[in-house]
Design an enzyme around this catalytic site. Structure first.
Site, PDB file in Angstrom:
ATOM      1  N   ASP A 105       0.671  -1.205  -0.329  1.00  0.00           N
ATOM      2  CA  ASP A 105      -0.089  -0.041   0.650  1.00  0.00           C
ATOM      3  C   ASP A 105       0.728   1.347   0.021  1.00  0.00           C
ATOM      4  OD1 ASP A 105      -1.705  -1.556   0.118  1.00  0.00           O
ATOM      5  OD2 ASP A 105      -1.908  -0.836   2.678  1.00  0.00           O
TER       6      ASP A 105
HETATM    7  N1  URA Z   1      -1.827  -5.679   3.671  1.00  0.00           N
HETATM    8  C1  URA Z   1      -1.640  -4.410   3.344  1.00  0.00           C
HETATM    9  O1  URA Z   1      -2.936  -4.631   4.758  1.00  0.00           O
HETATM   10  N2  URA Z   1      -0.896  -3.811   3.371  1.00  0.00           N
HETATM   11  C2  URA Z   1       0.276  -3.620   2.526  1.00  0.00           C
HETATM   12  O2  URA Z   1       0.430  -2.653   1.923  1.00  0.00           O
HETATM   13  C3  URA Z   1       0.762  -5.098   2.581  1.00  0.00           C
HETATM   14  C4  URA Z   1      -0.235  -5.715   3.097  1.00  0.00           C
END
Ligand code: URA
Length: 245
Positions: A105
């Site tokens: 993310d």
């Molecule tokens: N889970 C999430 O919520 N975000 C990420 O970036 C990776 C795993």
């Protein structure tokens, strides 16, 4: 291929540093000191020794990046800075083109593999391969033992029950008990950890990936920095993806 390009692609030196090492006599081509950094070499046939070490040419490129906060895991984006924007042009010019292996993310930091080996990337991300990824996290509210049990067994994230995973609470100080820890998953649904915490009426406040299969984030890399994977790391990654040799 030009010698300085070869040394940059194999992660030995940037193009400008390559010139300096060549001038200092630090590069041998088939046993003789290279005269010029722009000389042409055959990456598959010539023996290149860089500062006493044989350089192995690989068909594919593998980069470890410490993804910083606020950068998106995409090859291009109209509005946001991408992980590829953090690489110099001589690297982004490599063909086949590089792409991030999986997604983090925008606000997740940590270990990101960038490669142009589509087959290996596909295998490493396949849910059937069970390649572990560990994240350091912190959450808004303390996690109870019941939360930990539920998260480890599997929770409903919008119609999907997550696979069993491992969660360890690591209090940085006694007041923070239950608000931080490490979680290891082998699947990677979109926003998975964020949604898992929301399923427990909690909220992720920070998330950093620290391992990906056999690789650990290099502590020497600060956020936004990157380096080529070593030969041993590439072999370990290929093994994790079920590719030998
Ligand atoms: N889970 C999430 O919520 N975000 C990420 O970036 C990776 C795993």
């Amino acid at each position: 291929m030009r010698l300085d390009k070869f040394l940059s692609l194999t992660g030995k030196a940037s193009r400008s540093d390559a010139g300096k090492v060549v001038r200092g006599g630090g590069v041998l081509v088939n046993g003789a000191p290279a005269q010029k950094a722009d000389m042409n070499i055959d990456p598959d046939g010539d023996e290149i020794i860089f500062r006493g070490e044989l350089v192995i040419y690989r068909k594919f490129t593998y980069i470890m990046m410490h993804k910083p906060d606020g950068v998106v895991s995409a090859t291009e984006d109209d509005r946001e800075e991408t992980v590829l924007d953090l690489l110099p042009e001589e690297i982004t010019r490599i063909r086949p083109a590089l792409f991030p292996c999986g997604r983090l993310d925008k606000h997740t930091t940590g270990l990101m593999i960038i490669t142009n080996n589509g087959q290996l990337s596909h295998r490493l991300l396949s849910p059937t391969r069970h390649v572990d990824k560990t994240y350091e996290f912190s959450v808004k509210f303390p996690l109870s033992d019941e939360d930990v049990t539920a998260l480890e067994s599997g929770v409903d994230i919008g119609g999907y029950i997550t696979a069993p995973c491992k969660l360890i609470l690591e209090p940085p100080n006694p007041d923070e008990r239950g608000r931080a820890g490490k979680i290891t998953l082998h699947e990677g649904k979109y926003h998975q950890i964020k949604l898992m915490m929301e399923a427990q009426h909690n909220q992720i406040t920070s998330l950093k990936r620290v391992t990906f299969g056999p690789l650990a984030l290099d502590p020497a890399l600060r956020a936004g920095e990157w380096r080529m994977l070593t030969e041993d790391e590439i072999k370990a990654l290929e093994k994790a993806g079920g590719i030998s040799g």
